[in-house]
Design a protein around this motif. Structure first.
Motif, PDB file in Angstrom:
ATOM      1  N   THR B  26       0.826  -1.205   0.000  1.00 17.69           N
ATOM      2  CA  THR B  26       0.000   0.000   0.000  1.00 17.69           C
ATOM      3  C   THR B  26       0.864   1.260   0.000  1.00 17.69           C
ATOM      4  N   LEU B  27       2.145   1.097  -0.266  1.00 21.30           N
ATOM      5  CA  LEU B  27       3.100   2.199  -0.131  1.00 21.30           C
ATOM      6  C   LEU B  27       3.377   2.905  -1.449  1.00 21.30           C
ATOM      7  N   ASN B  28       2.931   2.318  -2.553  1.00 26.79           N
ATOM      8  CA  ASN B  28       3.209   2.864  -3.883  1.00 26.79           C
ATOM      9  C   ASN B  28       4.711   2.928  -4.164  1.00 26.79           C
ATOM     10  N   TYR B  50      12.049  -3.079 -10.635  1.00 21.44           N
ATOM     11  CA  TYR B  50      12.068  -1.618 -10.522  1.00 21.44           C
ATOM     12  C   TYR B  50      11.028  -1.145 -11.515  1.00 21.44           C
ATOM     13  N   ASP B  51       9.895  -0.713 -10.996  1.00 19.88           N
ATOM     14  CA  ASP B  51       8.704  -0.502 -11.818  1.00 19.88           C
ATOM     15  C   ASP B  51       8.416  -1.808 -12.558  1.00 19.88           C
ATOM     16  N   ASN B  70       0.935  -4.911 -11.684  1.00 19.54           N
ATOM     17  CA  ASN B  70       0.776  -3.473 -11.423  1.00 19.54           C
ATOM     18  C   ASN B  70       1.683  -3.093 -10.256  1.00 19.54           C
ATOM     19  N   THR B  71       1.662  -1.828  -9.883  1.00 18.97           N
ATOM     20  CA  THR B  71       2.566  -1.345  -8.844  1.00 18.97           C
ATOM     21  C   THR B  71       2.356  -2.061  -7.525  1.00 18.97           C
ATOM     22  N   SER B  72       1.108  -2.394  -7.231  1.00 16.91           N
ATOM     23  CA  SER B  72       0.767  -2.892  -5.899  1.00 16.91           C
ATOM     24  C   SER B  72       1.048  -4.371  -5.686  1.00 16.91           C
ATOM     25  N   PHE B  73       1.042  -5.147  -6.744  1.00 18.87           N
ATOM     26  CA  PHE B  73       1.098  -6.596  -6.591  1.00 18.87           C
ATOM     27  C   PHE B  73       2.339  -7.195  -7.246  1.00 18.87           C
ATOM     28  N   LEU B  97      15.697   1.954  -5.975  1.00 21.31           N
ATOM     29  CA  LEU B  97      16.484   0.748  -6.152  1.00 21.31           C
ATOM     30  C   LEU B  97      17.569   0.694  -5.099  1.00 21.31           C
ATOM     31  N   ALA B  98      17.804  -0.505  -4.575  1.00 19.16           N
ATOM     32  CA  ALA B  98      18.814  -0.758  -3.552  1.00 19.16           C
ATOM     33  C   ALA B  98      18.488  -0.063  -2.240  1.00 19.16           C
ATOM     34  N   GLY B  99      17.291   0.354  -2.070  1.00 22.98           N
ATOM     35  CA  GLY B  99      16.866   0.932  -0.799  1.00 22.98           C
ATOM     36  C   GLY B  99      16.873   2.439  -0.812  1.00 22.98           C
TER      37      GLY B  99
END
Lengths: 109, 115
Positions: B26-28, B50-51, B70-73, B97-99
């Motif tokens: 839920t963080l997008n 990454y995306d 999608n972004t969420s799953f 990426l990488a935190g």
């Protein structure tokens, strides 16, 4: 390839005392992030503290602080005033891609 | 207020029977990661997105596949589970990426048992 080494498989500390967990790493990158994660027996991984390699100042989060030595590729975690709830596995990680083998910390009453 | 959700928490499958593990956030966050963690060992990165860009670790077996519709799953598919695939599977997210400089979140994990 990056590698992360934690040389202490297990450690113990008395409640209220200070303990330091060691981590060394190897990378060819100049800019990167280092993390310490805590994984209690319930197994939910939680971020403890992060350090950006281009920052010279050591990161601090309440009772947790790091000693980041970029030239030596060392990234140790110091836990002050240890609490029983600090008992967990602690993992050092380079970026979010490579983890060390972990240190099992036991805080004794 | 769960932010990274993994279903199911426990999965039992038979040797060779395909299984799918799911992760939602839920963080997008742009980046989603799948790790395998065997008992008393460090998490081992299997792959990350990454995306929509998929990045497979060189030593991840072909038996492991992933989808991010999608972004969420994000899904982890194990096409033919072997006994050696029994482990905890952790999903994580980060904005970069990488935190990067943003907080990273891990899900509670799915424990996979292979009979």
């Amino acid at each position: 390839a990056q590698t992360v080494t934690q040389s202490q498989p297990e450690m113990s500390v008395q409640e209220a005392e200070t303990v330091t967990l060691s981590c060394t790493y190897d990378t060819s990158e100049n800019n990167y992030y280092l993390f310490w994660y805590k994984q209690p027996p319930s197994r939910q991984m939680i971020l403890v503290i992060r350090q950006e390699a281009y920052k010279q100042q050591n990161a601090t989060e309440n009772r947790f602080s790091v000693n980041f030595q970029k030239a030596a590729k060392s990234f140790s975690l110091k836990i002050s005033d240890s609490q029983l709830g600090d008992t967990a596995m602690y993992f050092c990680a380079h970026n979010m891609l490579t983890f060390g083998g972990g240190t099992r910390l036991m805080v004794k009453p | 207020d769960a932010m990274v959700i993994q279903n199911p928490r426990y999965q039992v499958t038979q040797f060779g029977k395909p299984v799918t593990l799911s992760c939602s956030q839920t963080l997008n966050h742009n980046v989603m990661y799948w790790y395998q963690q065997k008992s008393s060992q460090a998490p081992k990165l299997l792959f990350h997105y990454y995306d929509k860009d998929f990045n497979n670790e060189a030593d991840t077996p072909d038996n492991f596949q992933s989808r991010r519709p999608n972004t969420s799953f994000c899904f982890l598919d194990i096409r033919s589970p072997g006994l050696g695939d029994a482990a905890m599977y952790l999903c994580a997210t980060s904005r970069r990426l990488a935190g990067g400089a943003d907080t990273q979140y891990f899900g509670p994990g799915t424990r996979l048992t292979v009979l």
